[in-house]
Design a protein around this motif. Structure first.
Motif, PDB file in Angstrom:
ATOM      1  N   LYS A  45      -3.227-109.456 -45.397  1.00 37.32           N
ATOM      2  CA  LYS A  45      -4.223-108.994 -46.347  1.00 37.32           C
ATOM      3  C   LYS A  45      -3.788-107.620 -46.852  1.00 37.32           C
ATOM      4  O   LYS A  45      -3.212-106.828 -46.108  1.00 37.32           O
ATOM      5  CB  LYS A  45      -5.602-108.907 -45.695  1.00 37.32           C
ATOM      6  N   ILE A  46      -4.038-107.360 -48.129  1.00 40.57           N
ATOM      7  CA  ILE A  46      -3.629-106.081 -48.727  1.00 40.57           C
ATOM      8  C   ILE A  46      -4.892-105.305 -49.110  1.00 40.57           C
ATOM      9  O   ILE A  46      -5.759-105.841 -49.810  1.00 40.57           O
ATOM     10  CB  ILE A  46      -2.761-106.272 -49.977  1.00 40.57           C
ATOM     11  N   THR A  47      -4.960-104.059 -48.671  1.00 41.58           N
ATOM     12  CA  THR A  47      -6.068-103.184 -49.045  1.00 41.58           C
ATOM     13  C   THR A  47      -5.536-102.083 -49.957  1.00 41.58           C
ATOM     14  O   THR A  47      -4.548-101.411 -49.631  1.00 41.58           O
ATOM     15  CB  THR A  47      -6.733-102.553 -47.813  1.00 41.58           C
ATOM     16  N   PHE A  48      -6.172-101.939 -51.103  1.00 39.01           N
ATOM     17  CA  PHE A  48      -5.786-100.950 -52.100  1.00 39.01           C
ATOM     18  C   PHE A  48      -6.868 -99.864 -52.151  1.00 39.01           C
ATOM     19  O   PHE A  48      -8.067-100.174 -52.087  1.00 39.01           O
ATOM     20  CB  PHE A  48      -5.645-101.589 -53.480  1.00 39.01           C
ATOM     21  N   ARG A  49      -6.457 -98.604 -52.296  1.00 38.89           N
ATOM     22  CA  ARG A  49      -7.407 -97.503 -52.349  1.00 38.89           C
ATOM     23  C   ARG A  49      -6.973 -96.476 -53.393  1.00 38.89           C
ATOM     24  O   ARG A  49      -5.763 -96.232 -53.580  1.00 38.89           O
ATOM     25  CB  ARG A  49      -7.498 -96.810 -50.987  1.00 38.89           C
ATOM     26  N   VAL A  50      -7.941 -95.897 -54.041  1.00 39.84           N
ATOM     27  CA  VAL A  50      -7.675 -94.799 -54.955  1.00 39.84           C
ATOM     28  C   VAL A  50      -8.887 -93.878 -54.958  1.00 39.84           C
ATOM     29  O   VAL A  50     -10.034 -94.336 -54.923  1.00 39.84           O
ATOM     30  CB  VAL A  50      -7.363 -95.302 -56.390  1.00 39.84           C
ATOM     31  N   GLN A  51      -8.651 -92.572 -54.969  1.00 37.81           N
ATOM     32  CA  GLN A  51      -9.720 -91.586 -54.929  1.00 37.81           C
ATOM     33  C   GLN A  51      -9.997 -91.085 -56.341  1.00 37.81           C
ATOM     34  O   GLN A  51      -9.150 -90.457 -56.968  1.00 37.81           O
ATOM     35  CB  GLN A  51      -9.312 -90.425 -54.013  1.00 37.81           C
ATOM     36  N   ALA A  52     -11.182 -91.392 -56.862  1.00 38.06           N
ATOM     37  CA  ALA A  52     -11.538 -91.027 -58.234  1.00 38.06           C
ATOM     38  C   ALA A  52     -13.029 -90.707 -58.292  1.00 38.06           C
ATOM     39  O   ALA A  52     -13.854 -91.577 -58.585  1.00 38.06           O
ATOM     40  CB  ALA A  52     -11.181 -92.156 -59.188  1.00 38.06           C
ATOM     41  N   PRO A  53     -13.401 -89.450 -58.001  1.00 40.55           N
ATOM     42  CA  PRO A  53     -14.823 -89.086 -57.865  1.00 40.55           C
ATOM     43  C   PRO A  53     -15.656 -89.313 -59.117  1.00 40.55           C
ATOM     44  O   PRO A  53     -16.828 -89.666 -59.019  1.00 40.55           O
ATOM     45  CB  PRO A  53     -14.768 -87.592 -57.510  1.00 40.55           C
ATOM     46  N   LYS A  54     -15.111 -89.100 -60.289  1.00 34.29           N
ATOM     47  CA  LYS A  54     -15.898 -89.175 -61.509  1.00 34.29           C
ATOM     48  C   LYS A  54     -15.785 -90.521 -62.230  1.00 34.29           C
ATOM     49  O   LYS A  54     -16.359 -90.702 -63.290  1.00 34.29           O
ATOM     50  CB  LYS A  54     -15.510 -88.051 -62.455  1.00 34.29           C
ATOM     51  N   ALA A  55     -15.025 -91.433 -61.647  1.00 33.00           N
ATOM     52  CA  ALA A  55     -14.870 -92.751 -62.280  1.00 33.00           C
ATOM     53  C   ALA A  55     -16.157 -93.549 -62.164  1.00 33.00           C
ATOM     54  O   ALA A  55     -16.883 -93.470 -61.159  1.00 33.00           O
ATOM     55  CB  ALA A  55     -13.723 -93.513 -61.633  1.00 33.00           C
ATOM     56  N   GLU A  56     -16.450 -94.321 -63.178  1.00 28.09           N
ATOM     57  CA  GLU A  56     -17.627 -95.192 -63.166  1.00 28.09           C
ATOM     58  C   GLU A  56     -17.268 -96.642 -62.856  1.00 28.09           C
ATOM     59  O   GLU A  56     -18.114 -97.410 -62.406  1.00 28.09           O
ATOM     60  CB  GLU A  56     -18.336 -95.118 -64.524  1.00 28.09           C
ATOM     61  N   MET A  57     -16.014 -97.008 -63.097  1.00 29.08           N
ATOM     62  CA  MET A  57     -15.575 -98.378 -62.857  1.00 29.08           C
ATOM     63  C   MET A  57     -14.091 -98.373 -62.533  1.00 29.08           C
ATOM     64  O   MET A  57     -13.293 -97.754 -63.238  1.00 29.08           O
ATOM     65  CB  MET A  57     -15.840 -99.259 -64.089  1.00 29.08           C
ATOM     66  N   VAL A  58     -13.713 -99.038 -61.440  1.00 26.84           N
ATOM     67  CA  VAL A  58     -12.305 -99.172 -61.062  1.00 26.84           C
ATOM     68  C   VAL A  58     -12.046-100.630 -60.712  1.00 26.84           C
ATOM     69  O   VAL A  58     -12.799-101.244 -59.944  1.00 26.84           O
ATOM     70  CB  VAL A  58     -11.939 -98.271 -59.870  1.00 26.84           C
ATOM     71  N   ARG A  59     -10.980-101.188 -61.279  1.00 30.60           N
ATOM     72  CA  ARG A  59     -10.584-102.563 -60.985  1.00 30.60           C
ATOM     73  C   ARG A  59      -9.129-102.601 -60.545  1.00 30.60           C
ATOM     74  O   ARG A  59      -8.306-101.806 -61.012  1.00 30.60           O
ATOM     75  CB  ARG A  59     -10.770-103.464 -62.204  1.00 30.60           C
ATOM     76  N   PRO A  70      -8.289-112.171 -63.294  1.00 32.30           N
ATOM     77  CA  PRO A  70      -8.254-111.074 -64.272  1.00 32.30           C
ATOM     78  C   PRO A  70      -8.408-109.699 -63.640  1.00 32.30           C
ATOM     79  O   PRO A  70      -8.321-108.688 -64.316  1.00 32.30           O
ATOM     80  CB  PRO A  70      -9.446-111.389 -65.183  1.00 32.30           C
ATOM     81  N   GLY A  71      -8.663-109.659 -62.330  1.00 30.86           N
ATOM     82  CA  GLY A  71      -8.825-108.379 -61.656  1.00 30.86           C
ATOM     83  C   GLY A  71      -9.962-108.426 -60.658  1.00 30.86           C
ATOM     84  O   GLY A  71     -10.837-109.290 -60.712  1.00 30.86           O
ATOM     85  N   VAL A  72      -9.940-107.503 -59.715  1.00 30.82           N
ATOM     86  CA  VAL A  72     -10.953-107.416 -58.670  1.00 30.82           C
ATOM     87  C   VAL A  72     -11.678-106.098 -58.797  1.00 30.82           C
ATOM     88  O   VAL A  72     -11.042-105.033 -58.871  1.00 30.82           O
ATOM     89  CB  VAL A  72     -10.307-107.546 -57.276  1.00 30.82           C
ATOM     90  N   ALA A  73     -13.004-106.132 -58.826  1.00 37.25           N
ATOM     91  CA  ALA A  73     -13.788-104.903 -58.868  1.00 37.25           C
ATOM     92  C   ALA A  73     -13.655-104.175 -57.540  1.00 37.25           C
ATOM     93  O   ALA A  73     -13.827-104.764 -56.466  1.00 37.25           O
ATOM     94  CB  ALA A  73     -15.249-105.228 -59.158  1.00 37.25           C
ATOM     95  N   MET A  74     -13.320-102.876 -57.594  1.00 36.37           N
ATOM     96  CA  MET A  74     -13.196-102.069 -56.391  1.00 36.37           C
ATOM     97  C   MET A  74     -14.528-101.369 -56.116  1.00 36.37           C
ATOM     98  O   MET A  74     -15.278-101.044 -57.035  1.00 36.37           O
ATOM     99  CB  MET A  74     -12.056-101.062 -56.555  1.00 36.37           C
ATOM    100  N   LYS A  75     -14.812-101.162 -54.840  1.00 35.93           N
ATOM    101  CA  LYS A  75     -16.083-100.554 -54.433  1.00 35.93           C
ATOM    102  C   LYS A  75     -15.871 -99.098 -54.037  1.00 35.93           C
ATOM    103  O   LYS A  75     -14.910 -98.770 -53.343  1.00 35.93           O
ATOM    104  CB  LYS A  75     -16.699-101.336 -53.281  1.00 35.93           C
ATOM    105  N   LYS A  76     -16.789 -98.257 -54.474  1.00 38.89           N
ATOM    106  CA  LYS A  76     -16.727 -96.834 -54.174  1.00 38.89           C
ATOM    107  C   LYS A  76     -17.348 -96.562 -52.815  1.00 38.89           C
ATOM    108  O   LYS A  76     -18.467 -96.992 -52.534  1.00 38.89           O
ATOM    109  CB  LYS A  76     -17.446 -96.038 -55.263  1.00 38.89           C
TER     110      LYS A  76
END
Length: 389
Positions: A45-59, A70-76
């Protein structure tokens, strides 16, 4: 040594800054926890992470990753870290990027990248593949080679694989020209395609002959099907560059046998169509031909009431019906996935070639139009090359 274009990487860094990624330290001066991305588990399994405090949507975007679509919605989560997990996924290499509020951004925690024609992707490798893992075997080298194209009047680049021991002997080797698909570039086969490692493993196992593999740039400009002519009046720049510059450069600067029995060509998707154009335009030059997830574009017609396009067949009629040229062709291999959008094109091309009395090795696999299949096809095709019959 591979030289990677940095423009998209730098642009990605600037875009990340614009989305106000959290710094390494918080306001109290304490360092934030280390952020790991991507993280591959023992269960694949692959876990992807990115730190973006002001982002409203990350996929997470990565079309080759099974189940990603088409992409996976990431959870904050905590510390404004966005996270998504996929899998388990089959072993192999996968490209991906983050879509942060509509902007494509590479993973700032991952130094591994893979070029395309117009951009750079982040790259993650899931171990466990018998064909493409990095093993404790002798390894060849992949070089980024700059040459001047007299046909196009500008500098161009190709990647060239030389097998283990090439630098320590004076032997000549057979040569295999390996072409990429639409949107990719000359480094794609050696990064996400893992071509060098696939050849290293096959050669070490005694399943493939040591060979030179030349991987040229199939696009001659911005994204588009720049190597596939759409009509009789359209200039085929890639074929000109290949025939007049790439092939002569390789045969002048590398120790290769310059005869049909020791020369192969294959390509995927757009590169498969380019392979057909080049090989059947110079059939006396190639003893081995491979077409991956491709065929004669338009051969089945198109949307609506479009009629099948027989132009390619008509243009190559003399070659297709020349019995003398068939005698020196040792392998014509065509493979495609059952779920590939070009499977009907592939099947129709096989039928057309058989109708002209060519012996075609036809391979229909599971899966679709992805690098998962293309790595497998290379692994199946390479051992068939340069084998005495």
């Amino acid at each position: 040594m591979r030289r990677v274009t940095r423009s998209f990487v730098l642009a990605g860094a600037a875009l990340l800054a614009a989305t106000a990624l959290a710094p390494a330290q918080n306001r109290s001066g304490q360092r934030q926890p280390a952020l790991v991305s991507p993280e591959v588990s023992a269960e694949k399994k692959i876990t992807f992470r990115v730190q973006a405090p002001k982002a409203e949507m990350v996929r997470l975007v990565g079309s080759d990753i099974p189940g990603n679509g088409p992409g996976v919605a990431m959870k904050k989560g905590e510390n404004s870290v966005w996270e998504a997990s996929v899998g388990p996924v089959p072993p192999g290499a996968y490209r991906y990027h983050f879509n942060i509020d509509g902007v494509a951004v590479i993973d700032p925690r991952n130094p591994s990248t893979s070029e395309s024609n117009n951009n750079t992707w982040s790259l993650v490798y899931v171990p466990g593949s018998d064909i493409s893992d990095t093993k404790n075997v002798p390894h060849g080298a992949v070089a980024a080679v700059t040459y001047y194209s007299e046909s196009l009047k500008r500098f161009r680049r190709m990647h060239v694989y030389t097998p283990p021991g090439y630098e320590r002997n004076d032997r000549n080797y057979p040569v295999f020209y390996l072409l990429h698909g639409a949107g990719d570039c000359d480094s794609s086969w050696s990064t996400v395609g893992r071509a060098g490692f696939i050849l290293d493993n096959l050669i070490a196992e005694g399943k493939a002959k040591p060979m030179i593999v030349a991987m040229p740039a199939g696009h001659t400009g911005p994204f588009g099907f720049g190597g596939v002519p759409g009509g009789t009046n359209r200039r085929d720049e890639f074929t000109e560059d290949f025939v007049n510059d790439v092939k002569p450069y390789v045969e002048k600067n590398y120790r290769v046998f310059a005869d049909r029995a020791h020369r192969a060509i294959a390509g995927l998707s757009m590169g498969g169509m380019q392979t057909l154009n080049i090989a059947f335009g110079h059939l006396d030059d190639y003893g081995y031909i491979g077409v991956f997830s491709s065929g004669v574009f338009g051969i089945t017609g198109g949307r609506g009431n479009a009629q099948p396009n027989r132009q390619w067949e008509e243009q190559h009629q003399t070659v297709l019906d020349n019995p003398q040229l068939k005698k020196g062709l040792r392998l014509l291999w065509i493979g495609c996935g059952k779920d590939d959008f070009l499977v009907q094109t592939s099947n129709a091309t096989v039928a057309m070639l058989k109708n002209h009395h060519f012996e075609v090795v036809s391979r229909e696999s599971e899966g679709g139009h992805t690098w998962i299949n293309w790595r497998n096809y290379l692994h199946e095709f390479a051992p068939l090359l340069f084998v005495e019959k």
